[in-house]
Design a protein around this motif. Structure first.
Motif, mmCIF file in Angstrom:
data_model
loop_
_atom_site.group_PDB
_atom_site.id
_atom_site.type_symbol
_atom_site.label_atom_id
_atom_site.label_comp_id
_atom_site.label_asym_id
_atom_site.label_seq_id
_atom_site.Cartn_x
_atom_site.Cartn_y
_atom_site.Cartn_z
ATOM 1 N N ARG A 133 12.320 40.438 36.572
ATOM 2 C CA ARG A 133 12.854 41.338 35.541
ATOM 3 C C ARG A 133 14.374 41.393 35.541
ATOM 4 O O ARG A 133 15.002 41.781 34.555
ATOM 5 C CB ARG A 133 12.318 42.757 35.743
ATOM 6 N N GLY A 134 14.969 41.048 36.683
ATOM 7 C CA GLY A 134 16.434 41.102 36.776
ATOM 8 C C GLY A 134 17.131 39.923 36.116
ATOM 9 O O GLY A 134 18.351 39.914 35.978
ATOM 10 N N LYS A 135 16.366 38.945 35.707
ATOM 11 C CA LYS A 135 16.969 37.736 35.117
ATOM 12 C C LYS A 135 17.878 38.103 33.940
ATOM 13 O O LYS A 135 17.499 38.887 33.078
ATOM 14 C CB LYS A 135 15.870 36.786 34.647
ATOM 15 N N GLY A 136 19.090 37.534 33.965
ATOM 16 C CA GLY A 136 20.027 37.758 32.869
ATOM 17 C C GLY A 136 20.783 39.073 32.932
ATOM 18 O O GLY A 136 21.555 39.389 32.034
ATOM 19 N N HIS A 137 20.595 39.836 34.004
ATOM 20 C CA HIS A 137 21.267 41.141 34.110
ATOM 21 C C HIS A 137 22.390 41.171 35.134
ATOM 22 O O HIS A 137 22.693 42.208 35.718
ATOM 23 C CB HIS A 137 20.237 42.248 34.362
ATOM 24 N N THR A 138 22.990 40.005 35.352
ATOM 25 C CA THR A 138 24.161 39.883 36.218
ATOM 26 C C THR A 138 25.174 39.036 35.467
ATOM 27 O O THR A 138 24.798 38.027 34.872
ATOM 28 C CB THR A 138 23.778 39.133 37.518
ATOM 29 N N LEU A 139 26.430 39.442 35.502
ATOM 30 C CA LEU A 139 27.474 38.589 34.926
ATOM 31 C C LEU A 139 28.688 38.610 35.845
ATOM 32 O O LEU A 139 29.150 39.677 36.257
ATOM 33 C CB LEU A 139 27.849 39.070 33.515
ATOM 34 N N ASN A 140 29.150 37.402 36.187
ATOM 35 C CA ASN A 140 30.322 37.269 37.053
ATOM 36 C C ASN A 140 31.446 36.565 36.324
ATOM 37 O O ASN A 140 31.223 35.549 35.664
ATOM 38 C CB ASN A 140 29.940 36.487 38.320
ATOM 39 N N ILE A 141 32.660 37.104 36.459
ATOM 40 C CA ILE A 141 33.841 36.515 35.822
ATOM 41 C C ILE A 141 34.826 36.097 36.914
ATOM 42 O O ILE A 141 35.631 36.906 37.396
ATOM 43 C CB ILE A 141 34.508 37.519 34.840
ATOM 44 N N PRO A 142 34.734 34.827 37.360
ATOM 45 C CA PRO A 142 35.617 34.328 38.418
ATOM 46 C C PRO A 142 36.995 33.990 37.863
ATOM 47 O O PRO A 142 37.097 33.304 36.840
ATOM 48 C CB PRO A 142 34.892 33.068 38.897
ATOM 49 N N LEU A 143 38.033 34.466 38.528
ATOM 50 C CA LEU A 143 39.390 34.251 38.026
ATOM 51 C C LEU A 143 40.254 33.590 39.094
ATOM 52 O O LEU A 143 39.934 33.628 40.273
ATOM 53 C CB LEU A 143 40.000 35.597 37.617
ATOM 54 N N GLU A 144 41.358 33.002 38.640
ATOM 55 C CA GLU A 144 42.270 32.373 39.589
ATOM 56 C C GLU A 144 43.476 33.268 39.841
ATOM 57 O O GLU A 144 43.642 34.299 39.197
ATOM 58 C CB GLU A 144 42.678 31.003 39.042
ATOM 59 N N ASP A 145 44.312 32.862 40.781
ATOM 60 C CA ASP A 145 45.509 33.629 41.138
ATOM 61 C C ASP A 145 46.369 33.946 39.913
ATOM 62 O O ASP A 145 46.458 33.139 38.983
ATOM 63 C CB ASP A 145 46.389 32.813 42.104
ATOM 64 N N GLY A 146 47.038 35.094 39.991
ATOM 65 C CA GLY A 146 48.143 35.377 39.082
ATOM 66 C C GLY A 146 47.815 35.822 37.673
ATOM 67 O O GLY A 146 48.699 35.836 36.813
ATOM 68 N N ILE A 147 46.564 36.213 37.384
ATOM 69 C CA ILE A 147 46.236 36.620 36.006
ATOM 70 C C ILE A 147 47.157 37.763 35.567
ATOM 71 O O ILE A 147 47.488 38.649 36.366
ATOM 72 C CB ILE A 147 44.738 36.978 35.846
ATOM 73 N N ASP A 148 47.601 37.720 34.296
ATOM 74 C CA ASP A 148 48.555 38.729 33.825
ATOM 75 C C ASP A 148 47.904 39.775 32.921
ATOM 76 O O ASP A 148 46.723 39.662 32.585
ATOM 77 C CB ASP A 148 49.774 38.063 33.158
ATOM 78 N N ASP A 149 48.683 40.769 32.538
ATOM 79 C CA ASP A 149 48.184 41.923 31.779
ATOM 80 C C ASP A 149 47.460 41.524 30.495
ATOM 81 O O ASP A 149 46.349 41.981 30.224
ATOM 82 C CB ASP A 149 49.347 42.852 31.395
ATOM 83 N N GLU A 150 48.121 40.689 29.692
ATOM 84 C CA GLU A 150 47.553 40.373 28.376
ATOM 85 C C GLU A 150 46.245 39.604 28.519
ATOM 86 O O GLU A 150 45.275 39.870 27.813
ATOM 87 C CB GLU A 150 48.565 39.590 27.523
ATOM 88 N N GLN A 151 46.222 38.658 29.439
ATOM 89 C CA GLN A 151 44.995 37.875 29.665
ATOM 90 C C GLN A 151 43.849 38.773 30.128
ATOM 91 O O GLN A 151 42.732 38.684 29.633
ATOM 92 C CB GLN A 151 45.245 36.813 30.747
ATOM 93 N N TYR A 152 44.159 39.634 31.095
ATOM 94 C CA TYR A 152 43.102 40.473 31.680
ATOM 95 C C TYR A 152 42.564 41.464 30.660
ATOM 96 O O TYR A 152 41.360 41.658 30.552
ATOM 97 C CB TYR A 152 43.630 41.202 32.916
ATOM 98 N N LYS A 153 43.463 42.083 29.904
ATOM 99 C CA LYS A 153 43.038 43.074 28.900
ATOM 100 C C LYS A 153 42.153 42.413 27.842
ATOM 101 O O LYS A 153 41.125 42.960 27.452
ATOM 102 C CB LYS A 153 44.257 43.728 28.238
#
Ligand code: TV7
Ligand code: CA
Ligand code: ZN
Length: 400
Positions: A235-255
């Motif tokens: 039942r848990g299938k599809g109920h997880t989402l991961n957003i892997p990011l690299e070093d140095g992400i800035d305000d505009e990108q993150y928002k």
């Protein structure tokens, strides 16, 4: 007199037992509970207590923690002290098993450990109850957010998973709870606890990847293709989402990323309660973090989630440059109450020195934390667009 008033139409509650502040992981350990003293002093200096209901929750009991954790693990946590740690061979045997051993000293045994875990967990459970009783629309516990703890093991500075406990309480009256995690580390403990249910959706934004020595950023999980169980009967299938990011992400990108992805998850999943873990180690200048976010960009995550008007539990988490943790959680408390804060810190602030001088942010609430010298931005527009496309693909499962 300071212009801070109770907001009309909705209630914010603040759940905090100041006893947590007096616990020490050890002098060189990056987790400093006294960052909570700084945060509280800032919140009080700006008069934000007049805009909220304040509660001093009691510590959680053994039985309350056992709703998620194994009793044997809790028994160990309750009985271990720095004194009996080496002298009792029986205890030595369990150290490794329960996540304390190894060369890592991430989870030290310190004086008052049981009291500490009971206090921050009691506050999260109390905050969840306030939402359930409709006594608040937004409930805040900056002392919680310890997302790595497993049912029978300590991990990454976390011994008891207060987030899992709070969500379990919310599930008594909510069909769907959304968990969002902006700590720079992957929220693995919460993800794992609810991997087999469709009643909790977990979403984590974090640094992911190997450093130049080939070591993965802690805890080493949370790639975009880690979407939880794949067996269609789960039942848990599809109920997880991961957003892997690299070093140095800035305000505009993150928002942009946060708004696009979290917005899509909320509109597709339609949660009736949201838990937002506000780990402040995703800020620029954090001692352990790798991102380049400013306080207002971090706070944008709170503003955005709040704008959906769904009962909201805000909890702390990581954050290893204490003055900036305090600034961020003070700002986010003000976002909840709908108050605007002056950039010049109040003169009567007891710990003004901690925020003063060019090194410490020049007596301002919102110093510039973006520092490309420390972490240059490896997140290109193309990579982020691919990530969003991949995330949206993962969300298609929710459409049934
Ligand atoms: C939620 N990074 C928790 C984040 C937990 C991160 C880690 C340390 C660290 C521990 C120390 C210490 C440290 C300067 C930093 C693989 C290791 C490498 C320990 C030396 N200084 C949260 C956990 C992470 C302990 N662990 O998400 C005592 O950094 O990377 C690791 C594991 C083995 C252990 N060594 C680090 O923010 C609250 N630990 C100094 C003293
Ligand atoms: Ca995270
Ligand atoms: Zn963290």
């Amino acid at each position: 007199e300071n212009g801070i008033e109770k907001p009309k139409g909705y209630t914010v509650s603040f759940h905090y037992n100041a006893e947590v502040e007096y616990h020490h992981f050890g002098s060189s350990h990056p987790m400093k509970p006294w960052r909570l003293t700084l945060a509280k002093q800032l919140i009080l200096a700006y008069g934000l207590e007049y805009a909220m209901d304040l509660y001093q929750p009691r510590p959680a009991t053994f039985d309350e923690l056992a709703i998620f954790h194994d009793r044997q693990y809790l028994g160990f946590l309750q009985s271990i002290t720095p004194q009996n740690l080496d002298s009792d061979p029986e205890k030595a045997k369990y150290l490794e098993l329960f996540g304390f051993g190894g060369e890592s000293n991430d989870c030290p045994v310190f004086d008052g450990l049981w009291n500490y875990v009971s206090l921050y967990s009691g506050a999260s459970v109390h905050a969840a109850h306030n939402l359930l009783n409709h006594q608040s629309d937004i409930a805040i516990n900056w002392s919680g957010g310890l997302h790595h703890a497993k049912k029978n093991a300590a991990s990454g500075f976390c011994y008891v998973n207060d987030i899992v406990l709070a969500i379990q309480h919310l599930l008594t009256q909510n069909q769907r709870v959304l968990y969002v995690d902006v700590d720079v580390h992957h929220g693995d403990g919460v993800e794992q606890a609810f991997e087999s249910t469709d009643r909790v959706f977990t979403l984590s934004y974090h640094k992911y990847g190997l450093d130049k020595w080939g070591a993965g950023f802690f805890p080493g999980t949370g790639n975009i293709n880690e979407v939880g169980p794949t067996d269609p009967s789960n039942r848990g299938k599809g109920h997880t989402l991961n957003i892997p990011l690299e070093d140095g992400i800035d305000d505009e990108q993150y928002k942009w990323l946060f708004k696009t992805v979290t917005g899509a998850v909320i509109s597709k999943y339609q949660p009736t309660a949201i838990v937002l873990q506000c780990g402040a180690d995703s800020l620029g200048g954090d001692r352990l973090g790798r991102f380049n976010l400013n306080i207002k960009a971090h706070g944008f995550c709170v503003e955005h989630v709040k704008s959906f008007n769904i009962p909201l539990l805000l909890i702390g988490g990581g954050g290893y440059t204490p003055r900036n943790v305090a600034r961020t959680w003070c700002h986010e408390t003000a976002v909840c109450t709908g108050s605007e804060l002056h950039n010049n810190l109040p003169m009567h602030l007891p710990y003004l020195q901690a925020f003063d001088g060019t090194e410490n942010g020049g007596g301002m609430l919102y110093p510039n934390l973006h520092n490309t010298k420390r972490h240059d931005n490896q997140n290109t527009r193309e990579k982020l667009q691919k990530l969003v496309a991949h995330a949206m693909e993962n969300l298609r499962y929710l459409e049934g």
